[in-house]
Design an enzyme around this catalytic site. Structure first.
Site, PDB file in Angstrom:
ATOM      1  N   HIS A 189     -56.876  15.965-103.054  1.00  0.00           N
ATOM      2  CA  HIS A 189     -55.961  15.366-102.085  1.00  0.00           C
ATOM      3  C   HIS A 189     -54.638  14.936-102.685  1.00  0.00           C
ATOM      4  CE1 HIS A 189     -59.394  15.699 -99.446  1.00  0.00           C
ATOM      5  NE2 HIS A 189     -58.465  15.825 -98.529  1.00  0.00           N
ATOM      6  N   ARG A 296     -53.888  13.681 -91.043  1.00  0.00           N
ATOM      7  CA  ARG A 296     -54.996  13.078 -91.804  1.00  0.00           C
ATOM      8  C   ARG A 296     -54.910  11.563 -91.634  1.00  0.00           C
ATOM      9  NH1 ARG A 296     -53.792  17.548 -95.418  1.00  0.00           N
ATOM     10  NH2 ARG A 296     -55.716  18.607 -96.039  1.00  0.00           N
ATOM     11  N   ARG A 332     -56.924  14.011 -86.694  1.00  0.00           N
ATOM     12  CA  ARG A 332     -58.297  14.116 -87.185  1.00  0.00           C
ATOM     13  C   ARG A 332     -58.819  12.711 -87.412  1.00  0.00           C
ATOM     14  NH1 ARG A 332     -59.377  16.888 -92.827  1.00  0.00           N
ATOM     15  NH2 ARG A 332     -58.501  14.943 -93.600  1.00  0.00           N
ATOM     16  N   GLU A 431     -65.602  23.339 -91.450  1.00  0.00           N
ATOM     17  CA  GLU A 431     -65.415  23.249 -92.900  1.00  0.00           C
ATOM     18  C   GLU A 431     -66.737  23.151 -93.665  1.00  0.00           C
ATOM     19  OE1 GLU A 431     -63.069  19.764 -93.874  1.00  0.00           O
ATOM     20  OE2 GLU A 431     -64.027  18.570 -92.327  1.00  0.00           O
ATOM     21  N   ASN A 454     -60.210  24.238 -97.330  1.00  0.00           N
ATOM     22  CA  ASN A 454     -60.321  23.501 -98.602  1.00  0.00           C
ATOM     23  C   ASN A 454     -61.777  23.125 -98.863  1.00  0.00           C
ATOM     24  OD1 ASN A 454     -57.600  23.581 -98.306  1.00  0.00           O
ATOM     25  ND2 ASN A 454     -57.352  21.438 -97.772  1.00  0.00           N
ATOM     26  N   ASP A 455     -62.432  22.637 -97.835  1.00  0.00           N
ATOM     27  CA  ASP A 455     -63.842  22.293 -97.990  1.00  0.00           C
ATOM     28  C   ASP A 455     -64.745  23.499 -97.797  1.00  0.00           C
ATOM     29  OD1 ASP A 455     -64.093  19.568 -98.725  1.00  0.00           O
ATOM     30  OD2 ASP A 455     -63.284  19.022 -96.781  1.00  0.00           O
ATOM     31  N   ARG A 465     -64.037  21.521-105.399  1.00  0.00           N
ATOM     32  CA  ARG A 465     -62.606  21.781-105.232  1.00  0.00           C
ATOM     33  C   ARG A 465     -61.752  21.037-106.243  1.00  0.00           C
ATOM     34  NH1 ARG A 465     -61.432  19.149 -99.273  1.00  0.00           N
ATOM     35  NH2 ARG A 465     -59.280  18.847 -99.889  1.00  0.00           N
ATOM     36  N   CYS A 502     -56.213  24.889 -90.870  1.00  0.00           N
ATOM     37  CA  CYS A 502     -55.366  23.815 -91.397  1.00  0.00           C
ATOM     38  C   CYS A 502     -55.606  23.568 -92.883  1.00  0.00           C
ATOM     39  CB  CYS A 502     -55.551  22.526 -90.599  1.00  0.00           C
ATOM     40  SG  CYS A 502     -57.215  21.863 -90.710  1.00  0.00           S
TER      41      CYS A 502
HETATM   42  C1  PEP Z   1     -59.944  21.124 -95.369  1.00  0.00           C
HETATM   43  O1  PEP Z   1     -61.037  20.786 -95.798  1.00  0.00           O
HETATM   44  O2  PEP Z   1     -59.515  22.311 -95.422  1.00  0.00           O
HETATM   45  C2  PEP Z   1     -59.032  20.140 -94.782  1.00  0.00           C
HETATM   46  C3  PEP Z   1     -57.919  20.494 -94.189  1.00  0.00           C
HETATM   47  O3  PEP Z   1     -59.372  18.835 -94.888  1.00  0.00           O
HETATM   48  P1  PEP Z   1     -59.216  17.967 -96.226  1.00  0.00           P
HETATM   49  O4  PEP Z   1     -58.428  18.791 -97.216  1.00  0.00           O
HETATM   50  O5  PEP Z   1     -58.533  16.722 -95.840  1.00  0.00           O
HETATM   51  O6  PEP Z   1     -60.633  17.783 -96.663  1.00  0.00           O
HETATM   52 MG    MG Z   2     -61.869  18.890 -95.325  1.00  0.00          MG
END
Ligand code: PEP
Ligand code: MG
Length: 577
Positions: A189, A296, A332, A431, A454-455, A465, A502
């Site tokens: 993050h 977020r 979210r 995700e 991302n997740d 990650r 996203c």
């Molecule tokens: C994701 O997981 O792709 C996402 C957008 O949420 P975050 O990166 O905040 O976990």
């Molecule tokens: Mg996520």
């Protein structure tokens, strides 16, 4: 002069002076003690340094913030002079502990004494002792603690072993020109925040906190991950040349006419932004994008010292929505946990935070916390096109419980006669692999899906990650990821559910044609990536993208899929020129 290499994860070139920020590692605290004399000397030296630091901090606080604020520093100074406290630390050193370990043990003893106090005011004084002790431990370990702060005075590139999102939020953006870390994956993050702010970042640079010196010149390329420390003339000239070329490419994208992005064969692709931290929330503008695809909401909670109340949340949400002047705005709900910690929540330490207590798992356990946020979001919907999205959904039951919480908040507002938009679109982040496999069951209960790559990549590939050692596996071009994305596209189309992405993948030039070919209708990215994506989408042909997606999922390796899709994107842009 040193040239180091890491993983470039927030593109751009930047130059500044180094500020090394090291956190205390457990092994430093647990390092075996030297002789008692040496440890006692270490304690004395650190204490002297602490006195000097507190004196300087007192003067600065007095002149900048006034007497009342300076009183706090004065109370720290009193603690630093507490002889009996130091006698106990010295006794522990004589018993064989290292200086930092002795300070920590005495602090733990103090905590149990203060915890047992009935007077709330006195109990809270423990925080002062803790602050002083932590600073002393940091000094004993040769690193800078929190009290010394990270005040940036000029263009600065922060070099750290690791940066938490909270560290990043607290850095002064006026002078922050980038950061380089030893740890951290490309979608941690802290990195996402860098991208959102348009600041270059490089992660996974081994031992850089041992090599770089605070104050020396540093140049970083957040695209290919190159880091130059005190560069020589020749290296600096080559760096400047590459930076100028990068800027020319950027200018070309920025010259692209604003307005909606249609593929050559007429498919509209919505280009939305990701936001949430106060810097990007303040900069939201409807003129440059089609809406907010991911807000977020946890960043606002991270800025506060305690749970924000409904009015604070409502005011922040309303201000953001009003700024977007009627454009779709996806909030979210709170996604705390994983690498986003909230001190005041006092969540238990976990062995595997990304597989643990996170997002709706917490909110569904704490109805009051969830209700406060849902009420604030509903109330903000009276001022714009609010949509609500639930993160980390794994099964239908979870989604239904979230919807029930939302219905309960609605009923309360109805009873109070508070205005809100009745037809708020509700969606989920896709995700988790679990959600992908039951997407057909989830689809009838939502208006939209937003893929959180991302997740999704980390859970599909079983590759953290945030861990640079497994970044080879953590790759959205892996065939399993491509197949999951294509499957999501198919289910969304079958059920008439709107589909966006996203996660960071949405801003990858090579991935965009694939996503368009899977039926993705919205890409939500850092604002800095919008001109490039608008330029690219307008040069794509959707039918060709579908064909490319069909081919990519059958290639034998991530490397081949990436090469194939890079070539496809390149050709699409060149052909059109
Ligand atoms: C994701 O997981 O792709 C996402 C957008 O949420 P975050 O990166 O905040 O976990
Ligand atoms: Mg996520």
């Amino acid at each position: 002069m040193h040239t180091l290499h890491g993983i470039g994860c927030s593109e751009g070139f930047s130059e500044g002076s180094v500020l090394v920020k090291r956190s205390i590692r457990p092994e430093q605290l647990e390092r075996p003690a030297k002789t008692a004399e040496e440890e006692l000397q270490r304690l004395e030296d650190s204490r002297r340094a602490l006195d000097e630091r507190l004196e300087a901090l007192y003067d600065k606080t007095l002149s900048e913030s006034g007497e009342e604020a300076a009183e706090l520093i004065e109370s720290y100074q009193m603690i630093a002079m507490d002889q009996p406290l130091f006698d106990r630390i010295r006794a522990k050193i004589r018993d064989g502990l290292s200086a930092p370990a002795a300070v920590r043990q005495v602090l733990e003893q103090e905590k149990s004494v203060f915890d047992a106090m009935e007077d709330v005011y006195l109990r809270e004084r423990y925080a002062d002792i803790e602050a002083v002790a932590h600073e002393l431990i940091a000094l004993c370990c040769g690193v800078s603690g929190a009290l010394s702060g990270v005040e940036l005075r000029g263009p600065t590139i922060v070099v750290a072993d690791a940066l938490t999102p909270v560290d990043t939020v607290n850095l002064d953006k006026k002078f922050l020109r980038g950061f380089v870390t030893e740890a951290g994956g490309t979608t941690s993050h802290a990195v996402i925040l860098a991208r959102t702010l348009g600041i270059p970042a490089v992660v996974g640079v081994q031992d850089i906190t041992g090599i770089a010196k605070t104050g020396e010149t540093i140049c970083i390329n957040g695209g290919d991950g190159t880091v130059l420390l005190s560069p020589g003339e020749r290296e600096k000239a080559a760096f400047d040349l590459a930076a100028a070329e990068y800027r020319r490419g950027k200018e070309r994208y920025e010259k692209e006419a604003p307005g909606p992005a249609f593929t050559k064969d007429g498919t509209r692709i919505l280009l939305a932004v990701n936001s949430g931290d106060s810097d990007t929330a303040d900069a939201l503008s409807p003129a440059v994008c089609d809406g907010v695809g991911l807000f977020r909401t946890e960043f606002l909670y991270m800025k506060e010292e305690d749970y924000p109340d409904e009015e604070t949340l409502f005011n922040a949400y309303r201000a953001a929505v009003v700024r977007m002047a009627g454009k779709p705005f996806i909030f979210r709900t709170l996604d705390i946990g994983g690498d986003k910690a909230l001190g005041y929540m006092q969540l238990p330490r976990e062995e595997n935070p990304f597989l643990g207590y996170r997002a709706v798992r917490i909110c569904l356990d704490r109805p009051a916390l969830f209700r406060t946020q849902l009420r604030a979001l509903l109330r903000a919907s009276a001022y714009g096109a609010v949509q609500i999205m639930f993160p980390m959904i794994t099964c239908l039951e979870e989604l239904l419980r979230c919807r029930a919480a939302l219905d309960e908040a609605r009923s309360q507002l109805d009873a109070e006669g508070a205005p809100y938009r009745k037809d708020i679109p509700v969606g989920i982040m896709v995700e988790t692999p679990a959600a992908v496999l039951v997407l057909d069951q989830l689809a009838p209960h939502v208006e939209f899906f937003s893929v959180g790559t991302n997740d999704l990549v980390q859970y599909l590939m079983a590759a953290d990650r945030g861990n640079p050692q497994v970044q080879g596996l953590y790759d959205s071009f892996q065939i399993s990821v491509l197949r999951a994305l294509r499957h999501i596209g198919t289910v969304a189309r079958q059920h008439g559910v709107a589909l966006g992405v996203c996660g960071e993948t949405a801003s990858s030039t090579a991935m965009v044609p694939f996503l368009v070919g899977c039926g993705v209708e919205e890409l939500s990215v850092a604002a800095s990536a919008l001109p490039r994506l608008r330029y690219l989408v307008r040069r794509l042909n959707r039918q060709d993208c579908e064909e490319a997606a069909r081919t990519a999922v059958n290639l034998p390796s991530a490397k081949q899929a990436k090469e194939f899709l890079c070539r496809f994107a390149q050709h699409s842009m060149e052909e059109a020129e």
